[in-house]
Write an enzyme that holds these catalytic residues in place. Sequence first.
Site, mmCIF file in Angstrom:
data_model
loop_
_atom_site.group_PDB
_atom_site.id
_atom_site.type_symbol
_atom_site.label_atom_id
_atom_site.label_comp_id
_atom_site.label_asym_id
_atom_site.label_seq_id
_atom_site.Cartn_x
_atom_site.Cartn_y
_atom_site.Cartn_z
ATOM 1 N N HIS A 32 8.379 -20.401 16.969
ATOM 2 C CA HIS A 32 8.837 -19.540 15.868
ATOM 3 C C HIS A 32 8.996 -20.349 14.578
ATOM 4 C CE1 HIS A 32 11.453 -16.979 13.455
ATOM 5 N NE2 HIS A 32 12.444 -17.844 13.568
ATOM 6 N N HIS A 57 15.115 -24.084 9.507
ATOM 7 C CA HIS A 57 15.974 -22.951 9.150
ATOM 8 C C HIS A 57 16.961 -22.527 10.233
ATOM 9 C CE1 HIS A 57 13.014 -20.285 11.209
ATOM 10 N NE2 HIS A 57 14.005 -19.418 11.283
ATOM 11 N N GLU A 61 22.239 -22.985 12.640
ATOM 12 C CA GLU A 61 22.697 -21.770 13.323
ATOM 13 C C GLU A 61 22.613 -21.879 14.846
ATOM 14 O OE1 GLU A 61 21.695 -18.047 11.371
ATOM 15 O OE2 GLU A 61 21.134 -17.209 13.314
ATOM 16 N N ASP A 62 21.566 -22.494 15.339
ATOM 17 C CA ASP A 62 21.292 -22.414 16.783
ATOM 18 C C ASP A 62 21.345 -23.739 17.533
ATOM 19 O OD1 ASP A 62 20.983 -19.664 16.700
ATOM 20 O OD2 ASP A 62 18.874 -19.791 16.176
ATOM 21 N N ASP A 118 10.712 -15.781 7.950
ATOM 22 C CA ASP A 118 11.484 -15.532 9.175
ATOM 23 C C ASP A 118 11.359 -14.067 9.605
ATOM 24 O OD1 ASP A 118 13.269 -16.353 11.218
ATOM 25 O OD2 ASP A 118 15.015 -15.739 10.044
HETATM 26 P P1 NDP Z 1 19.898 -10.092 18.393
HETATM 27 O O1 NDP Z 1 20.511 -10.605 17.149
HETATM 28 O O2 NDP Z 1 20.559 -10.443 19.666
HETATM 29 O O3 NDP Z 1 18.363 -10.503 18.469
HETATM 30 C C1 NDP Z 1 17.508 -10.513 17.360
HETATM 31 C C2 NDP Z 1 17.329 -11.932 16.859
HETATM 32 O O4 NDP Z 1 16.972 -12.782 17.961
HETATM 33 C C3 NDP Z 1 16.190 -12.018 15.887
HETATM 34 O O5 NDP Z 1 16.652 -11.794 14.574
HETATM 35 C C4 NDP Z 1 15.669 -13.432 16.097
HETATM 36 O O6 NDP Z 1 16.472 -14.281 15.280
HETATM 37 C C5 NDP Z 1 15.981 -13.697 17.571
HETATM 38 N N1 NDP Z 1 14.853 -13.522 18.512
HETATM 39 C C6 NDP Z 1 14.432 -14.457 19.420
HETATM 40 N N2 NDP Z 1 13.439 -14.004 20.176
HETATM 41 C C7 NDP Z 1 13.174 -12.746 19.760
HETATM 42 C C8 NDP Z 1 12.210 -11.771 20.183
HETATM 43 N N3 NDP Z 1 11.322 -11.991 21.153
HETATM 44 N N4 NDP Z 1 12.233 -10.573 19.559
HETATM 45 C C9 NDP Z 1 13.116 -10.332 18.555
HETATM 46 N N5 NDP Z 1 14.049 -11.213 18.117
HETATM 47 C C10 NDP Z 1 14.077 -12.433 18.714
HETATM 48 O O7 NDP Z 1 19.795 -8.568 18.447
HETATM 49 P P2 NDP Z 1 19.952 -7.561 17.300
HETATM 50 O O8 NDP Z 1 19.288 -8.062 16.079
HETATM 51 O O9 NDP Z 1 19.507 -6.280 17.818
HETATM 52 O O10 NDP Z 1 21.534 -7.594 17.007
HETATM 53 C C11 NDP Z 1 22.451 -6.914 17.703
HETATM 54 C C12 NDP Z 1 22.674 -5.591 17.008
HETATM 55 O O11 NDP Z 1 21.943 -4.634 17.750
HETATM 56 C C13 NDP Z 1 24.093 -5.166 16.955
HETATM 57 O O12 NDP Z 1 24.452 -5.048 15.592
HETATM 58 C C14 NDP Z 1 24.123 -3.798 17.642
HETATM 59 O O13 NDP Z 1 24.680 -2.829 16.772
HETATM 60 C C15 NDP Z 1 22.688 -3.456 17.873
HETATM 61 N N6 NDP Z 1 22.425 -2.961 19.223
HETATM 62 C C16 NDP Z 1 21.595 -1.893 19.352
HETATM 63 C C17 NDP Z 1 21.291 -1.385 20.595
HETATM 64 C C18 NDP Z 1 20.363 -0.231 20.720
HETATM 65 O O14 NDP Z 1 19.887 0.068 21.806
HETATM 66 N N7 NDP Z 1 20.054 0.460 19.652
HETATM 67 C C19 NDP Z 1 21.842 -1.977 21.814
HETATM 68 C C20 NDP Z 1 22.663 -3.131 21.572
HETATM 69 C C21 NDP Z 1 22.924 -3.571 20.309
HETATM 70 P P3 NDP Z 1 16.091 -15.774 14.778
HETATM 71 O O15 NDP Z 1 14.782 -15.783 14.105
HETATM 72 O O16 NDP Z 1 17.219 -16.116 13.856
HETATM 73 O O17 NDP Z 1 16.115 -16.610 15.995
HETATM 74 ZN ZN ZN Z 2 14.324 -17.706 12.625
#
Ligand code: NDP
Ligand code: ZN
Length: 176
Positions: A32, A57, A61-62, A118
């Site tokens: 990524h 980036h 954070e991670d 990103d």
């Molecule tokens: P996450 O924040 O847990 O996951 C998304 C983040 O994970 C991305 O922004 C990315 O960040 C990283 N990532 C790593 N691998 C992947 C991948 N294969 N696909 C997508 N993202 C990936 O989840 P959400 O963004 O959904 O955040 C949780 C929110 O979701 C809560 O606010 C809640 O309200 C909502 N929610 C909704 C549900 C529904 O069914 N509608 C159920 C549960 C929660 P990076 O690039 O920074 O690593």
């Molecule tokens: Zn990222």
Amino acid sequence: MIDELLTALDFAAERHKTQRRKDPAQTPYINHVIEVATILARHGVIDRTALLAAILHDTIEDTETTPAELAERFGPEVRDVVLEVTDDKSLSKAERKRLQVQHAPSLSHAARLVKLGDKISNLRYVAHHPPASWSAERRREYLDWTEQVIAGLRGAHPALEARYDEVLRQAREVVG
Ligand code: NDP
Ligand code: ZN
């Protein structure tokens, strides 16, 4: 500059070495990071700070990486841009998402470029390699949220924004 970029890539690879993305194939996290920097470079970004910040980036954070460490190795400008795109993990996910939308208009130019790369990378994951547990509704919510974040930083780089729009359109076609 190639030397610095490879040094940053080596550093990021080491820091993220045990981490995986959330897709079913558990892609190594560094893929990524490489994708984000490559997206910027392919769209003509040559700014050192933006490219280094793209590679680094997610290190604060991670991983255990500190801002002081980034400043020492890559300088205070790179540290500051990485901090701009670092979420406060002590907050709830919902609050972090709200703050990304709220803070987008005050991001620096380099931070806007990293944010665009990103979100383009993550849209591609959500379209083609989403976490197995995500429903179509959750994928749609994610796409809508990135659109709100990007709306707040437009004007930074028209070609990257056009690429974002295209990837969003494709993602919506795939997710439905
Ligand atoms: P996450 O924040 O847990 O996951 C998304 C983040 O994970 C991305 O922004 C990315 O960040 C990283 N990532 C790593 N691998 C992947 C991948 N294969 N696909 C997508 N993202 C990936 O989840 P959400 O963004 O959904 O955040 C949780 C929110 O979701 C809560 O606010 C809640 O309200 C909502 N929610 C909704 C549900 C529904 O069914 N509608 C159920 C549960 C929660 P990076 O690039 O920074 O690593
Ligand atoms: Zn990222």
